[in-house]
Write an enzyme that holds these catalytic residues in place. Structure first.
Site, mmCIF file in Angstrom:
data_model
loop_
_atom_site.group_PDB
_atom_site.id
_atom_site.type_symbol
_atom_site.label_atom_id
_atom_site.label_comp_id
_atom_site.label_asym_id
_atom_site.label_seq_id
_atom_site.Cartn_x
_atom_site.Cartn_y
_atom_site.Cartn_z
ATOM 1 N N LYS A 1 0.834 -1.215 0.000
ATOM 2 C CA LYS A 1 0.000 0.000 0.000
ATOM 3 C C LYS A 1 0.866 1.262 0.000
ATOM 4 O O LYS A 1 0.490 2.260 -0.602
ATOM 5 C CB LYS A 1 -0.973 -0.016 1.181
ATOM 6 C CG LYS A 1 -2.066 -1.065 1.010
ATOM 7 C CD LYS A 1 -3.272 -0.829 1.889
ATOM 8 C CE LYS A 1 -4.357 -1.860 1.570
ATOM 9 N NZ LYS A 1 -5.515 -1.761 2.434
ATOM 10 N N LYS B 1 -10.883 -4.538 -2.810
ATOM 11 C CA LYS B 1 -11.933 -3.566 -3.088
ATOM 12 C C LYS B 1 -11.381 -2.187 -3.404
ATOM 13 O O LYS B 1 -12.053 -1.354 -3.977
ATOM 14 C CB LYS B 1 -12.954 -3.521 -1.945
ATOM 15 C CG LYS B 1 -12.434 -3.044 -0.615
ATOM 16 C CD LYS B 1 -13.576 -2.995 0.409
ATOM 17 C CE LYS B 1 -13.331 -3.917 1.576
ATOM 18 N NZ LYS B 1 -12.180 -3.544 2.401
ATOM 19 N N LYS C 1 -3.974 -10.330 -5.398
ATOM 20 C CA LYS C 1 -5.265 -10.634 -4.764
ATOM 21 C C LYS C 1 -6.349 -9.645 -5.183
ATOM 22 O O LYS C 1 -6.052 -8.505 -5.509
ATOM 23 C CB LYS C 1 -5.110 -10.689 -3.251
ATOM 24 C CG LYS C 1 -5.410 -9.419 -2.517
ATOM 25 C CD LYS C 1 -5.497 -9.681 -1.015
ATOM 26 C CE LYS C 1 -5.881 -8.405 -0.300
ATOM 27 N NZ LYS C 1 -7.293 -8.078 -0.400
#
Ligand code: ATP
Ligand code: MG
Length: 332
Positions: A113, A199, A196
């Site tokens: 991230k 969302k 993966k």
């Protein structure tokens, strides 16, 4: 035994969150081993990356409606919003002061991230995210935390922090056990099946949102990236796209992968994808129907009030104990 898990309202729930998390919660809520069952909306986790205020509010409520629409039963499960229970932030801070920077910097989610948010700034919260997650879990003496494969590393850190605190200040926290579901623990992206499904992916074709229009869901599955071979066979290494679709079909139809391989041994990719698309649509359609009945109801608020009161009661007892152990404030 106490069970606890949460999901971030950082977007709309994906098929990955549903298969890897919520579907399991719904199954486990009927397991008599769990005498106490808590599921929350991790809104404080969501702000570790930039969020639009209006969208966040909407996603919080929407996630609660999705929990209920997927079958979580508020008579068995306490559902609450993390930020409405202040002890999460309080213990999160104390656990930040228990963990080491090096430990946090090693976390894969942080590295992924942080790389994604280089341009808009990497917040301190993104780094200390696992301390808050540890607080979520340890506040409630949670015995069992069901998480997808991606959260396994954070749960290990939670165990380390709990043990470190217990060693230093005396027995305080229950050291939680992970519960990693077998199949479906990691549903992959439809556009890059080595990554993966998330969302918060910037490409909406990469994930199926539980609230996507049914025709769009079917379209996304039919255009999922697969290989140039023609055989429907489970081989994560060489055929990650087909393996991902097999996993999805297996989870939506409760059929084993080997039975599916046998069934589709002479099928084309197009025929196979058609069936996956229909199976996913059949799973999601009734959820959407219930969701639409719930989203604007007062019932949702009643559920959240009860959940907040119960979580506040439990977590206040724990945070007082922790503050006494550490020597914070006045003795209480
Ligand atoms: P974000 O991209 O904002 O991190 P996310 O899709 O990863 O969103 P989380 O809120 O981080 O969702 O995770 C919620 C739960 O869903 C966790 O238990 C996590 O392990 C599980 N989960 C997330 N992605 C997947 C996936 N692709 N397959 C299976 N389970 C998943
Ligand atoms: Mg995540």
């Amino acid at each position: 035994m106490r069970f606890l898990s949460g999901i971030q309202p950082s977007g709309t729930i994906t098929l990955g969150n549903y298969i890897g998390a919520i579907k399991n919660f719904v199954k486990l809520q009927d397991n008599p081993d769990f005498t106490d069952f808590l599921v929350f909306v991790a809104d404080m986790h969501a702000i570790t990356v930039p969020q639009d205020k209006q969208a966040l509010r909407k996603n919080i409520r929407s996630l609660v409606a999705i929990y209920l629409a997927c079958g979580l039963n508020p008579e068995k499960v306490h559902i609450f919003i993390q930020s409405e229970v202040p002890a999460h932030a309080q213990l999160g801070w104390i656990l930040q002061c228990t963990g080491y920077i090096g430990e946090l910097e090693r976390m894969t989610q942080y590295k992924d991230k942080a790389a994604k948010h280089q341009t808009d700034g990497v917040t301190v919260g993104l780094l200390t995210y696992p301390s808050l997650m540890a607080a979520d879990i340890l506040l409630y003496d949670t015995d069992c935390v069901p998480v997808g494969q991606d959260q396994k590393q954070h749960l290990e850190l939670t165990r380390t922090l709990a043990e470190r605190f217990n060693n230093k200040f005396g027995e305080t926290f229950v050291v939680p056990e992970p519960y990693i579901a077998g199949a479906g623990a990691k549903i992959m992206s439809l556009t890059d099946p080595t990554k993966k499904m998330s969302k918060s992916d910037e490409n909406p074709k990469a994930f199926i949102s539980i609230l996507d229009d049914i025709n769009i869901i079917k379209k996304k599955i039919k255009s999922a990236v697969t290989d140039s071979d023609t055989k429907v066979k489970f081989d994560k290494e060489n055929k990650p796209g087909i393996s991902n679709l097999l996993t999805i079909l297996s989870c939506c139809t409760n059929t084993s992968i080997s039975d599916l391989e046998e069934k589709y041994k002479d099928a084309t990719y197009a025929e196979f994808k058609e069936d996956v698309a229909n199976a996913v649509a059949a799973e999601i359609e009734p959820i959407q129907k219930k969701y639409n009945e719930l989203i604007n109801s007062d019932f949702l608020d009643k559920v959240l009030d009860e959940g907040r009161d119960y979580a506040t009661y439990l977590s206040n007892k724990k945070i007082n104990k922790v503050m006494n152990k550490v020597g914070l404030g006045r003795k209480r």
